[in-house]
Design a protein around this motif. Structure first.
Motif, mmCIF file in Angstrom:
data_model
loop_
_atom_site.group_PDB
_atom_site.id
_atom_site.type_symbol
_atom_site.label_atom_id
_atom_site.label_comp_id
_atom_site.label_asym_id
_atom_site.label_seq_id
_atom_site.Cartn_x
_atom_site.Cartn_y
_atom_site.Cartn_z
ATOM 1 N N GLU A 138 -0.138 -21.019 0.031
ATOM 2 C CA GLU A 138 0.734 -19.962 -0.470
ATOM 3 C C GLU A 138 -0.065 -18.711 -0.813
ATOM 4 O OE1 GLU A 138 4.197 -19.079 -3.836
ATOM 5 O OE2 GLU A 138 3.030 -20.930 -3.953
ATOM 6 N N VAL A 139 -1.220 -18.903 -1.452
ATOM 7 C CA VAL A 139 -2.085 -17.762 -1.780
ATOM 8 C C VAL A 139 -2.497 -17.037 -0.505
ATOM 9 C CG1 VAL A 139 -4.371 -17.127 -2.653
ATOM 10 C CG2 VAL A 139 -2.917 -18.666 -3.981
ATOM 11 N N LEU A 140 -2.897 -17.793 0.510
ATOM 12 C CA LEU A 140 -3.319 -17.185 1.772
ATOM 13 C C LEU A 140 -2.165 -16.432 2.432
ATOM 14 C CD1 LEU A 140 -5.591 -16.805 3.819
ATOM 15 C CD2 LEU A 140 -4.909 -18.960 4.895
ATOM 16 N N GLU A 141 -0.981 -17.001 2.394
ATOM 17 C CA GLU A 141 0.189 -16.340 2.977
ATOM 18 C C GLU A 141 0.503 -15.030 2.254
ATOM 19 O OE1 GLU A 141 4.959 -17.274 3.653
ATOM 20 O OE2 GLU A 141 3.554 -18.943 3.437
ATOM 21 N N LEU A 142 0.401 -15.031 0.927
ATOM 22 C CA LEU A 142 0.643 -13.819 0.148
ATOM 23 C C LEU A 142 -0.406 -12.753 0.449
ATOM 24 C CD1 LEU A 142 1.685 -15.495 -3.208
ATOM 25 C CD2 LEU A 142 3.105 -13.879 -1.918
ATOM 26 N N LEU A 143 -1.662 -13.174 0.584
ATOM 27 C CA LEU A 143 -2.720 -12.224 0.928
ATOM 28 C C LEU A 143 -2.464 -11.594 2.295
ATOM 29 C CD1 LEU A 143 -5.944 -14.071 -0.283
ATOM 30 C CD2 LEU A 143 -5.025 -11.938 -1.207
ATOM 31 N N HIS A 144 -2.048 -12.398 3.258
ATOM 32 C CA HIS A 144 -1.751 -11.857 4.583
ATOM 33 C C HIS A 144 -0.560 -10.906 4.536
ATOM 34 C CE1 HIS A 144 -3.955 -15.373 6.785
ATOM 35 N NE2 HIS A 144 -4.777 -14.426 6.372
ATOM 36 N N GLU A 145 0.408 -11.221 3.680
ATOM 37 C CA GLU A 145 1.560 -10.331 3.524
ATOM 38 C C GLU A 145 1.128 -8.982 2.959
ATOM 39 O OE1 GLU A 145 5.969 -10.375 1.344
ATOM 40 O OE2 GLU A 145 4.727 -12.189 1.364
ATOM 41 N N ILE A 146 0.289 -9.020 1.934
ATOM 42 C CA ILE A 146 -0.227 -7.781 1.341
ATOM 43 C C ILE A 146 -1.103 -7.039 2.344
ATOM 44 C CG2 ILE A 146 -1.719 -6.844 -0.472
ATOM 45 C CD1 ILE A 146 -0.763 -9.211 -2.253
ATOM 46 N N GLN A 147 -1.920 -7.782 3.064
ATOM 47 C CA GLN A 147 -2.799 -7.184 4.071
ATOM 48 C C GLN A 147 -1.995 -6.418 5.121
ATOM 49 O OE1 GLN A 147 -5.132 -10.034 6.381
ATOM 50 N NE2 GLN A 147 -6.945 -8.759 6.084
ATOM 51 N N THR A 148 -0.890 -6.992 5.564
ATOM 52 C CA THR A 148 -0.031 -6.326 6.549
ATOM 53 C C THR A 148 0.607 -5.080 5.953
ATOM 54 O OG1 THR A 148 0.441 -8.430 7.637
ATOM 55 C CG2 THR A 148 1.964 -6.620 8.064
ATOM 56 N N LEU A 149 1.046 -5.185 4.701
ATOM 57 C CA LEU A 149 1.652 -4.033 4.030
ATOM 58 C C LEU A 149 0.684 -2.861 3.942
ATOM 59 C CD1 LEU A 149 3.576 -5.575 0.977
ATOM 60 C CD2 LEU A 149 4.576 -4.154 2.770
ATOM 61 N N VAL A 150 -0.563 -3.176 3.619
ATOM 62 C CA VAL A 150 -1.529 -2.122 3.299
ATOM 63 C C VAL A 150 -2.330 -1.676 4.516
ATOM 64 C CG1 VAL A 150 -3.568 -1.563 1.927
ATOM 65 C CG2 VAL A 150 -1.724 -2.907 0.917
ATOM 66 N N PHE A 151 -2.801 -2.635 5.299
ATOM 67 C CA PHE A 151 -3.730 -2.317 6.378
ATOM 68 C C PHE A 151 -3.119 -2.495 7.770
ATOM 69 C CE2 PHE A 151 -6.370 -3.885 2.820
ATOM 70 C CZ PHE A 151 -7.166 -2.768 2.614
ATOM 71 N N GLY A 152 -1.799 -2.665 7.841
ATOM 72 C CA GLY A 152 -1.148 -2.859 9.132
ATOM 73 C C GLY A 152 -1.477 -1.750 10.119
ATOM 74 N N LYS A 153 -1.334 -2.057 11.414
ATOM 75 C CA LYS A 153 -1.804 -1.135 12.456
ATOM 76 C C LYS A 153 -1.088 0.219 12.445
ATOM 77 C CE LYS A 153 1.285 -3.132 15.959
ATOM 78 N NZ LYS A 153 1.356 -3.791 17.280
ATOM 79 N N ASP A 154 0.117 0.286 11.855
ATOM 80 C CA ASP A 154 0.831 1.555 11.827
ATOM 81 C C ASP A 154 0.493 2.389 10.595
ATOM 82 O OD1 ASP A 154 2.028 -0.320 10.193
ATOM 83 O OD2 ASP A 154 4.007 0.597 10.348
#
Length: 411
Positions: free
Chosen positions: A267-283
């Motif tokens: 769950e922690v890893l999934e949340l980190l990936h969610e935040i990562q996409t929000l902040v560092f996503g390709k767009d």
């Protein structure tokens, strides 16, 4: 007419409760109510409140099974009858008996939905000034207060320093999310988005008692902390609070890093990936400092390694390396040492200019470490590249930047 409701969640706070209650009741603003919400205390907290109730009818007591401070505060919001509302933690206290009266009058006069005062930390029986807003009042400036827009300050902590319009909170459905940690920050950010402008008065208002377990709290309910940070990043992006967004990335990469890695799970890893996409996503076009990006990256890789069962020491053991020096015994130094100790065959040596002792490992100078250690891991994130280059000039062996080491392992 009740001008202000003070909401106080309570859970086993008998040691500090009397001081807290007295600081509220001695306010010169008499048109107040103190809403005490007991969250399943098992000590004498309820008895103390009932004793005060016998002396002052402005105190209301509500009890619930233990659900957390957020749920307790939400019940307080629901029961509140004041024009304004404030939140007081049961182990803290108000400093200035005139504070609430001045803050309410200032809101009324200026037609604003919130007002803030200064904060002081109470630790080891000493009150210490806290930085919040003090620079606006240096050299006697702004004696009548200063009106600020939230977008110009962008701080998501310290909601206890404010009074809020209860009507604005209720009109916008603003309550505390039911997280066990970090539930106050999303509440505060939502409130300030709705309020927009607020007044700060130069008065000593709130005393925050710094508890002994404050640092270890950051390592508990880490999933809820990440949910709150994710929520606030979404709000920050929606409102173009980009400075706040950078702070929130730093919360993950620094403030909560130890707890996140320690509590690593799916769950922690999934949340980190969610935040990562929000902040560092390709767009995303916003540029983050290398310090912020690498720190966030470190946390993600360390969590992923733990979830996948990859030990940090496996890389070194596989290459026949058993003696490793750790340069920097601060935040990431602690994390790296803890992770390397999971490999029982590695001996660690600590090097730090300021920290001369570390539990369980020998410490000393770079020269002393290099006598027994072939490899050294540089953990400080600030100025990491320059430190690595400096050490390479004197170190006989491999010098690793933590970020590059983790990337090597995760290939």
């Amino acid at each position: 007419m009740i001008m202000i409701s003070i909401v106080m969640p309570i859970y086993n706070c008998e040691k500090y409760l009397e001081q807290c209650i007295r600081s509220a009741l001695k306010q010169t603003l008499k048109e107040l109510e103190l809403i005490c919400v007991d969250d399943g205390s098992t000590d004498n907290s309820v008895q103390i409140i009932k004793r005060f109730q016998e002396q002052d009818t402005r105190i209301a007591l509500f009890q619930q099974k233990n659900q957390g401070a957020g749920a307790a505060r939400n019940l307080g919001i629901q029961k509140a009858r004041g024009k304004y509302i404030a939140f007081l933690d049961a182990d803290d206290f108000y400093l200035d008996s005139n504070a609430l009266e001045k803050m309410v009058l200032a809101c009324e006069k200026n037609h604003l939905g919130a007002c803030a005062g200064f904060r002081r930390e109470y630790q080891d029986n000493l009150l210490k000034d806290f930085y919040l807003y003090r620079d606006y009042f240096e050299s006697g400036k702004n004696k009548e207060g200063v009106v600020l827009r939230y977008q110009d300050y962008q701080e998501e902590y310290y909601y206890q320093n404010y009074i809020f319009s209860l009507e604005i909170l209720k009109k916008n459905g603003i309550i505390f999310p039911l997280y066990r940690r970090y539930q106050d920050a999303p509440f505060f950010l939502n409130a300030m988005v709705a309020i927009k402008e607020y007044l700060v008065l130069p008065l000593e208002f709130y005393a925050y008692r710094f508890p002994e377990e404050a640092l270890t709290r950051k390592e508990t309910y880490i999933e809820d902390t990440l949910k709150g940070i994710r929520d606030n990043i979404q709000i920050a992006q929606e409102n173009q609070f980009y400075e706040l967004e950078k702070k929130l990335v730093g919360r993950v990469g620094f403030e909560y890093a130890k707890g996140i890695v320690k509590g690593a799970n799916e769950e922690v890893l999934e949340l980190l990936h969610e935040i990562q996409t929000l902040v560092f996503g390709k767009d995303k076009k916003r540029v983050f400092a290398k310090l912020q990006a690498n720190s966030f990256d470190n946390v993600c890789m360390l969590v992923e390694m733990n979830v996948k069962g990859i030990k940090l020491g496996d890389y070194f053991e596989g290459n026949g390396i058993s003696d490793i020096a750790i340069y920097g015994l601060g935040n990431y130094g602690n994390i790296v040492i803890r992770e390397l100790k999971k490999s029982g065959k590695i001996t660690l040596y600590g090097v730090d200019q300021h920290i001369k002792m570390f539990p369980g490992i020998e410490t000393g100078s770079l020269r002393e470490a290099n006598i027994t250690c072939t490899d050294i891991i540089v953990t400080p994130m600030e100025d990491n590249e320059n430190i690595v280059n400096m050490i390479k000039e004197v170190w006989q062996g491999n010098v690793w930047s933590l970020n590059k080491l983790l990337r090597q392992i995760m290939r």
